[in-house]
Enzyme design. Structure first.
Site, short mmCIF file in Angstrom:
data_model
loop_
_atom_site.label_atom_id
_atom_site.label_comp_id
_atom_site.label_asym_id
_atom_site.label_seq_id
_atom_site.Cartn_x
_atom_site.Cartn_y
_atom_site.Cartn_z
N GLU A 1 0.86 -1.19 0.00
CA GLU A 1 0.00 0.00 0.00
C GLU A 1 0.88 1.23 0.00
OE1 GLU A 1 -3.04 0.14 3.00
OE2 GLU A 1 -3.04 2.32 3.05
N GLU B 1 -2.51 11.47 3.29
CA GLU B 1 -3.58 11.34 4.27
C GLU B 1 -3.53 12.55 5.20
OE1 GLU B 1 -4.42 7.10 5.83
OE2 GLU B 1 -2.24 7.24 5.67
#
Length: 281
Positions: A159, A164
Site C-alpha cells: 500500500e 492522508e
C-alpha cells in the site's frame, strides 16, 4: 490508508475473509496495462454529474476493521462533479436508521472511489490537486493498493499512501508505505507541515509520489519531504514492484483520527481538481 489496522474495506482482509464478508466483494484486477500507463481525470462535466465510469468505480459499505463511522455509498449523493472541473466527495451526517454498520447504525455517509477495475500502474508520477476538509474526525486520503490484493491479501500486496490527513492536524499531511512487517501503526512514512500555520482546508495543494524501482519519493506543491527505499524496511520485503490501483476516499472517524465531536460541522468536502499518472507501465 491505514494507521492502525485500518486499511479500509478491502485493505486488511485476506481473500478468505473477503469471501465471508457479504457486504463487500474484492474488485477484479484491471486488464493488462499498455506499455506506458497514463491516467488523467480533470473531472469536467455538469454540476451534479457522476464520475466517469470508465475511470472510477464505487466501493460501498462500512469499514469493519478500523472502526470508522461512515457508510460508503454509490451514485452522486456523496460523490459528484461540481460543474467547475472538480470532483466533490461529501461526508454527510445522516439519519442513523438508514445505514447498517458492523457496530449498529452508521452515523455518516461518504464515498470511496477506485480504479481497481479500470486502471493500474507500476511506477510513474502519481499526482492529485485537492482541497481537504476540516474538522475533528475527518480523514481524507489519496492512495494505492497492489492489484494482487485478492490473492496476496493485505499487507502483502503493498500500500502506498500518497497523502492522508486527520482533522486534528489541519496543517499536516502524511505519506506512508505499508507491507509485510511494516503495516498499520508500523507503516513507514513521514509528515509534511505547511509553514506559517496554514491549513490544507484553506486552499488547493498538489500531492504527489514519484515511484521507481526500489524508490518512492513524496512531495507537496513540488516540495520533496520524504524518500523511501528497501534500506528503510529493516530487512522486510519491498512490496512495490508490481501494478497498483488508485483510491480516493473521505472517511469519518476511526482509530487514528478519532470520532467527530461537537466542534465538527457537516457536510464536509474533499474537493479534487484532477488526478493524473504519467510514466508508469
Amino acid at each position: 490508508m491505514p494507521r492502525t489496522l485500518r486499511t479500509t474495506l478491502i485493505g486488511l482482509l485476506s481473500a478468505t475473509a473477503l469471501a465471508a464478508t457479504p457486504w463487500f466483494t474484492a474488485p477484479a484486477a484491471a486488464g493488462p496495462s499498455a506499455p506506458t500507463a497514463a491516467f488523467t481525470d480533470t473531472f469536467d462535466g455538469p454540476a451534479g454529474g457522476a464520475v466517469d465510469a470508465g475511470r472510477w468505480g464505487y466501493e460501498t459499505g462500512d469499514n469493519v476493521n478500523n472502526h470508522e463511522r461512515q457508510y460508503y455509498t454509490d451514485g452522486t449523493k456523496n460523490a459528484a462533479l461540481d460543474g467547475q472541473g472538480n470532483l466533490v466527495i461529501t461526508a454527510r451526517k445522516e439519519n442513523p436508521a438508514n445505514y447498517s454498520c458492523w457496530y449498529g447504525r452508521c452515523e455518516y455517509t461518504s464515498a470511496r472511489l477506485s480504479t481497481a477495475r479500470t486502471f493500474t500502474t507500476a511506477y510513474g508520477h502519481v499526482e492529485s490537486r485537492m482541497k481537504l476538509p476540516r474538522g475533528q474526525g475527518m480523514w481524507p486520503a489519496f492512495w494505492m493498493l497492489g492489484n494482487d490484493i485478492g490473492s496476496a491479501g493485505w499487507p502483502n500486496c503493498g500500500e502506498i499512501d500518497v497523502v492522508e490527513n486527520v482533522g486534528y492536524e489541519p496543517g499536516t499531511v502524511h505519506g506512508t508505505i505499508h507491507g509485510p512487517g511494516y503495516s498499520g501503526s508500523g507503516g513507514i512514512g513521514a509528515g509534511y507541515t505547511l509553514p506559517g500555520g496554514a491549513k490544507f482546508s484553506d486552499a488547493f495543494h498538489t500531492f504527489a509520489v514519484d515511484w521507481s524501482p526500489n524508490k518512492i519519493t513524496w512531495s507537496v506543491d513540488g516540495n520533496v519531504y520524504q524518500t523511501r527505499t528497501p534500506a528503510d524496511l529493516n530487512g522486510n520485503r519491498w512490496a512495490f514492484d508490481h501494478p497498483f490501483y488508485l483510491i480516493l476516499n473521505l472517511a469519518v472517524g476511526g482509530y487514528w483520527p478519532g470520532d467527530p465531536d461537537g466542534s465538527t460541522t457537516f457536510p464536509q468536502q474533499l474537493v479534487v481538481d484532477y488526478v493524473k499518472v504519467t510514466g508508469g507501465h
